[in-house]
Write an enzyme that holds these catalytic residues in place. Structure first.
Site, PDB file in Angstrom:
ATOM      1  N   TYR A 179      -1.018  63.550  38.250  1.00  0.00           N
ATOM      2  CA  TYR A 179      -1.266  62.271  38.934  1.00  0.00           C
ATOM      3  C   TYR A 179      -0.187  61.863  39.933  1.00  0.00           C
ATOM      4  CZ  TYR A 179       1.735  60.742  35.056  1.00  0.00           C
ATOM      5  OH  TYR A 179       2.759  60.624  34.159  1.00  0.00           O
ATOM      6  N   HIS A 214       6.112  61.422  31.475  1.00  0.00           N
ATOM      7  CA  HIS A 214       6.234  60.205  30.666  1.00  0.00           C
ATOM      8  C   HIS A 214       6.819  60.544  29.293  1.00  0.00           C
ATOM      9  CE1 HIS A 214       5.359  56.427  28.736  1.00  0.00           C
ATOM     10  NE2 HIS A 214       4.659  57.072  27.824  1.00  0.00           N
ATOM     11  N   ARG A 260      11.260  57.632  37.354  1.00  0.00           N
ATOM     12  CA  ARG A 260      11.115  58.534  36.200  1.00  0.00           C
ATOM     13  C   ARG A 260      10.955  59.963  36.716  1.00  0.00           C
ATOM     14  NH1 ARG A 260       5.629  58.149  33.814  1.00  0.00           N
ATOM     15  NH2 ARG A 260       5.436  60.239  34.647  1.00  0.00           N
TER      16      ARG A 260
HETATM   17  C1  LIG Z   1       0.964  47.688  23.146  1.00  0.00           C
HETATM   18  C2  LIG Z   1       0.870  49.072  23.694  1.00  0.00           C
HETATM   19  N1  LIG Z   1      -0.107  49.385  24.555  1.00  0.00           N
HETATM   20  C3  LIG Z   1      -0.195  50.631  25.063  1.00  0.00           C
HETATM   21  C4  LIG Z   1       0.692  51.596  24.666  1.00  0.00           C
HETATM   22  C5  LIG Z   1       0.576  53.004  25.232  1.00  0.00           C
HETATM   23  N2  LIG Z   1       1.700  53.242  26.151  1.00  0.00           N
HETATM   24  C6  LIG Z   1       2.780  53.945  25.771  1.00  0.00           C
HETATM   25  S1  LIG Z   1       3.922  54.051  26.969  1.00  0.00           S
HETATM   26  C7  LIG Z   1       2.964  53.183  28.050  1.00  0.00           C
HETATM   27  C8  LIG Z   1       3.426  52.905  29.463  1.00  0.00           C
HETATM   28  C9  LIG Z   1       4.693  52.143  29.523  1.00  0.00           C
HETATM   29  O1  LIG Z   1       5.177  52.122  30.834  1.00  0.00           O
HETATM   30  P1  LIG Z   1       6.448  51.284  31.229  1.00  0.00           P
HETATM   31  O2  LIG Z   1       6.441  49.979  30.524  1.00  0.00           O
HETATM   32  O3  LIG Z   1       6.529  51.254  32.703  1.00  0.00           O
HETATM   33  O4  LIG Z   1       7.661  52.107  30.600  1.00  0.00           O
HETATM   34  P2  LIG Z   1       8.129  53.622  30.826  1.00  0.00           P
HETATM   35  O5  LIG Z   1       7.433  54.451  29.781  1.00  0.00           O
HETATM   36  O6  LIG Z   1       7.768  54.016  32.214  1.00  0.00           O
HETATM   37  O7  LIG Z   1       9.592  53.621  30.582  1.00  0.00           O
HETATM   38  C10 LIG Z   1       1.775  52.800  27.447  1.00  0.00           C
HETATM   39  C11 LIG Z   1       0.707  52.023  28.120  1.00  0.00           C
HETATM   40  C12 LIG Z   1       1.692  51.226  23.740  1.00  0.00           C
HETATM   41  N3  LIG Z   1       2.613  52.088  23.343  1.00  0.00           N
HETATM   42  N4  LIG Z   1       1.769  49.970  23.277  1.00  0.00           N
END
Ligand SMILES: Cc1ncc(C[n+]2csc(CCOP(=O)(O)OP(=O)(O)O)c2C)c(N)n1
Length: 366
Positions: A272, A263, A259
């Site tokens: 971080y 985010h 990435r």
């Molecule tokens: C069920 C749930 N828990 C927590 C969140 C908060 N949240 C949003 S994005 C994220 C991280 C996701 O990371 P990843 O699966 O690696 O995908 P990326 O965003 O890096 O594409 C979190 C914890 C959420 N959206 N839904």
């Protein structure tokens, strides 16, 4: 002495190296010689990145609410779109625009969605794909459900879900693997491992050496590919989608990428993530790599690149103008937030909807 009752390995595939040359020790997929198709896919990668840059600008100037960038994921995302048929079904999370553009989602829809306009979720094409899914990994089960329906109806369609490295820790992902395995569903689960789940690095997510092996634990064929190598990503996706369509069941692909951006626009990754790590990741990014290959093959040059950049900026500006026109001249009513989820609204939401309507009517005073 113990008897080994199960052993496994995870194969990793890369065909195009970061310097844009092909590897020597593998049989190269036919796509590497199909320069016409590669150029088309390259153009979509550049369009997606141009769109991404513009969307961030629109967020920074208050024109959309927030935005999740796809910077660096272009090969992985576009490969997913490129391997699917129109009648298949995609269940994305929230940043896979390349896959969605390939399937016909309009650039304007993406802006509407991030601008908080429900109409952005209502794609004209592809009608049967799922909208964006922010609750992490739940889309894996939506895709498993669609795959189950395809199987019951004896339709030769495939459902594909994309999930992040963080999402692969969720029960929903593991349950989708289980459903895909137990019921031999036409399901492809793609883990786009971009190394970070907001501020949680891959190393803290889980101690398994690959995320693909979670599929193997569930009884599914599972591989890992270089997610910045478009040729490897398309090849893996086609292999998985074809197997699923032929009734061979579900498949897991882990695409290793990075990435390159924050985010979302609500994040500041500098807090971080070491700058050197990001700098190094730029050496592996997918667009530069494919461009180098196409130039080496005589299929691309600076003039074409310049013309493409101009064209992409125009398309993106057109989408932005269309978005401005819609929100200015045809804004959705405040009640729209209630109107896209249920066939019949539950009674508590009927009350809330009425309240919202009254609130809007008196200018938000009560
Ligand atoms: C069920 C749930 N828990 C927590 C969140 C908060 N949240 C949003 S994005 C994220 C991280 C996701 O990371 P990843 O699966 O690696 O995908 P990326 O965003 O890096 O594409 C979190 C914890 C959420 N959206 N839904």
């Amino acid at each position: 002495m113990a008897r080994t009752v199960a052993a496994f390995k995870v194969d990793y595939f890369q065909f195009l190296k970061p310097d844009g040359t092909l590897v020597h020790d593998q049989q190269i997929p036919a796509l590497a010689r199909d320069l016409k198709r590669l150029v088309e896919l390259y153009k979509l990668m550049v369009l997606t990145r141009t769109f991404d840059k513009k969307a961030i600008t629109l967020q920074r100037t208050g024109k959309i609410g927030t935005y999740a960038s796809s910077l660096g994921h272009e090969a992985a995302h576009i490969a997913v779109g490129a391997a699917m048929k129109d009648e298949d079904c995609l269940a994305p999370s929230y940043r896979e625009y390349g896959a969605q553009f390939y399937r016909g989602v309009k650039l304007t829809d993406v802006l509407l969605y991030w601008g908080g306009d429900e109409r952005g979720n209502d794609f004209e094409i592809p009608r049967h794909d799922f909208a964006w899914c922010v609750p992490i990994a739940t889309q894996c089960l939506h895709a498993a459900g669609a795959a189950m329906a395809f199987k019951l109806r004896k339709e030769t369609r495939v459902a594909v879900a994309i999930v992040g490295d963080g999402g692969s820790s969720k029960g929903d992902f593991l349950e989708a693997i289980n459903a895909g395995s137990a019921w031999k569903l036409p399901l492809v689960l793609v883990i786009v491992n971009n190394q970070w789940a907001i501020s949680v690095p891959r190393s803290k997510q889980n101690k398994a050496s690959t995320l693909a092996q979670k599929g193997i634990a569930g009884g599914l064929p599972s591989i890992q590919v270089d997610g910045n190598d478009l040729i490897a990503c398309v090849w893996a996706m086609e292999k998985a989608v074809n197997a699923a369509r032929q009734g061979k069941g579900a498949f897991v692909i882990e695409m290793l990428t990075y990435r390159l951006g924050d985010h979302t626009t609500a994040d500041d990754a500098r807090r971080y993530r070491p700058a050197e790590e990001v700098e190094q990741a730029w050496d592996n990014e997918p667009i530069k790599r494919l461009r180098a290959y196409l130039i080496n093959q005589g299929a691309w040059d600076d003039q074409k690149e310049e013309a493409l950049n101009v064209e992409c900026k125009e398309w993106v500006q057109q989408a932005a103008d269309e978005y401005f026109d819609i929100i200015e001249n045809d804004p959705q009513p405040v009640t729209a937030m209630f109107d896209h989820m249920f066939e019949q609204l539950p009674h508590d939401l009927v009350e809330q909807r009425a309240l919202a309507e009254r609130y809007a009517d008196d200018g938000g005073h009560h």
